[in-house]
Motif scaffolding. Structure first.
Motif, PDB file in Angstrom:
ATOM      1  N   TRP A  70      35.183  12.574  -9.585  1.00 29.24           N
ATOM      2  CA  TRP A  70      34.293  12.018 -10.592  1.00 29.24           C
ATOM      3  C   TRP A  70      34.991  11.021 -11.501  1.00 29.24           C
ATOM      4  O   TRP A  70      34.361  10.324 -12.262  1.00 29.24           O
ATOM      5  N   ALA A  90      34.338   6.423 -10.038  1.00 29.84           N
ATOM      6  CA  ALA A  90      32.902   6.299  -9.825  1.00 29.84           C
ATOM      7  C   ALA A  90      32.546   5.389  -8.663  1.00 29.84           C
ATOM      8  O   ALA A  90      31.410   5.367  -8.237  1.00 29.84           O
ATOM      9  N   MET A 117      31.799   8.344  -4.782  1.00 34.02           N
ATOM     10  CA  MET A 117      31.394   9.647  -5.270  1.00 34.02           C
ATOM     11  C   MET A 117      31.815  10.773  -4.348  1.00 34.02           C
ATOM     12  O   MET A 117      32.176  11.830  -4.802  1.00 34.02           O
ATOM     13  N   LEU A 118      31.698  10.543  -3.070  1.00 34.22           N
ATOM     14  CA  LEU A 118      31.938  11.635  -2.129  1.00 34.22           C
ATOM     15  C   LEU A 118      32.678  11.092  -0.922  1.00 34.22           C
ATOM     16  O   LEU A 118      32.280  10.097  -0.341  1.00 34.22           O
ATOM     17  N   ARG A 138      25.979  -0.398  -4.352  1.00 32.27           N
ATOM     18  CA  ARG A 138      25.589  -0.185  -5.742  1.00 32.27           C
ATOM     19  C   ARG A 138      24.358  -1.018  -6.039  1.00 32.27           C
ATOM     20  O   ARG A 138      24.268  -2.168  -5.621  1.00 32.27           O
ATOM     21  N   GLN A 188      23.193  13.145  -4.406  1.00 31.54           N
ATOM     22  CA  GLN A 188      24.167  13.958  -5.105  1.00 31.54           C
ATOM     23  C   GLN A 188      24.081  13.659  -6.588  1.00 31.54           C
ATOM     24  O   GLN A 188      24.212  12.506  -7.012  1.00 31.54           O
ATOM     25  N   PHE A 189      23.868  14.682  -7.381  1.00 26.11           N
ATOM     26  CA  PHE A 189      23.885  14.552  -8.826  1.00 26.11           C
ATOM     27  C   PHE A 189      25.317  14.751  -9.311  1.00 26.11           C
ATOM     28  O   PHE A 189      26.119  15.419  -8.661  1.00 26.11           O
ATOM     29  N   PHE A 237      23.591   9.282  -6.514  1.00 25.03           N
ATOM     30  CA  PHE A 237      24.338   8.776  -5.360  1.00 25.03           C
ATOM     31  C   PHE A 237      23.586   9.227  -4.112  1.00 25.03           C
ATOM     32  O   PHE A 237      23.335  10.411  -3.934  1.00 25.03           O
ATOM     33  N   ILE A 283      23.346   9.199   0.072  1.00 26.53           N
ATOM     34  CA  ILE A 283      24.193   9.018   1.240  1.00 26.53           C
ATOM     35  C   ILE A 283      23.422   9.411   2.491  1.00 26.53           C
ATOM     36  O   ILE A 283      22.601  10.337   2.462  1.00 26.53           O
ATOM     37  N   TRP A 295      25.120   3.917  -4.777  1.00 26.44           N
ATOM     38  CA  TRP A 295      24.960   4.300  -6.183  1.00 26.44           C
ATOM     39  C   TRP A 295      23.696   3.626  -6.719  1.00 26.44           C
ATOM     40  O   TRP A 295      23.620   2.412  -6.770  1.00 26.44           O
TER      41      TRP A 295
END
Lengths: 114, 116
Positions: A95, A98, A101-102, B10, B38-39, B91, B93, B112
């Motif tokens: 986190w 940014a 994210m994953l 983004r 995803q939060f 986010f 995916i 994003w």
């Protein structure tokens, strides 16, 4: 950038055998670590997670410990079942970064034979 | 190896507008694609399963009229967030599978979305 490396599969085991799927990571911040599982034809499901060093995630007999010193999060189960056959993904969520994210590992397919 | 590309990586949009996110399989035909969101500080949440040529299967609690999924070809699935609100900021995916068993799965880079 962040990365996750997990052992390549397939891993083939007999029922009741012990399982270890290795996962190591690199990250710039203090990531959370996850193991996801995907059964054939289904979407990902969260299996377990750990959010800080030395945390142990556990679920359905699976365990993984967040090891900061070795940057690892190996998945273990003492006795696998045929129903555990699936693809397992190690993932990192940083986190503090940014822009990403994953991050997933490549996935490891587990096949358990009766 | 096989690659799944997501675009845009983004995007910032105004409340009330719609935004489309694309998920492409670059060198294989994807019979099934999955969309997740995803939060912050949470795990992935499966939104829907997208099968080429048929309607997407949405998970419970996901508004199908708000999150439109189209899988018109074997290499492209799109997620359109309609009438976006700030709470849709997240986010997103996708993942794609090229065999019906789903045993070979590749992930996009993620998108994003920020709704202002």
């Amino acid at each position: 950038g962040d990365s996750v490396t997990q052992m390549e599969g397939p891993v083939t085991l007999s029922e009741e055998a012990c399982l270890t799927i290795n996962c190591t990571y690199t990250a710039t911040g203090y990531p959370s670590l996850f193991w996801y599982v995907q059964y054939p034809g289904e979407g990902l499901q969260l299996l377990l997670k750990a959010t800080k060093a030395d945390d142990k995630g556990s679920n359905k007999g699976f365990e993984a410990t967040y090891r900061k010193e070795t940057t690892s999060f190996h998945l273990e189960k003492g006795s696998v079942q045929v129903s555990d056959s699936a693809v397992y993904f190690c993932a990192l969520s940083d986190w503090g970064n940014a822009g990403n994210m994953l991050t997933f590992g490549g996935g490891t397919r587990l096949m358990v034979k009766p | 190896g096989a690659v799944v590309s997501q675009h845009p990586s983004r995007v910032i949009c105004k409340s009330g507008t719609s935004v489309k996110i694309e998920c492409r399989s670059l060198d294989f035909q994807a019979t099934t694609m999955f969309w997740y969101r995803q939060f912050p500080k949470k795990s992935l949440m499966l939104m829907a399963t997208s099968n080429e040529g048929s309607k997407a299967t949405y998970e419970q609690g996901v508004e199908k009229d708000k999150f439109l999924i189209n899988h018109a070809s074997l290499t492209l699935s799109t997620l359109t967030v309609t009438s976006a609100h700030p709470e849709d900021s997240s986010f997103y995916i996708c993942s794609a599978s090229f065999d019906t068993s789903g045993n070979t799965i590749y992930f996009g880079e993620g998108s994003w979305l920020t709704v202002v």
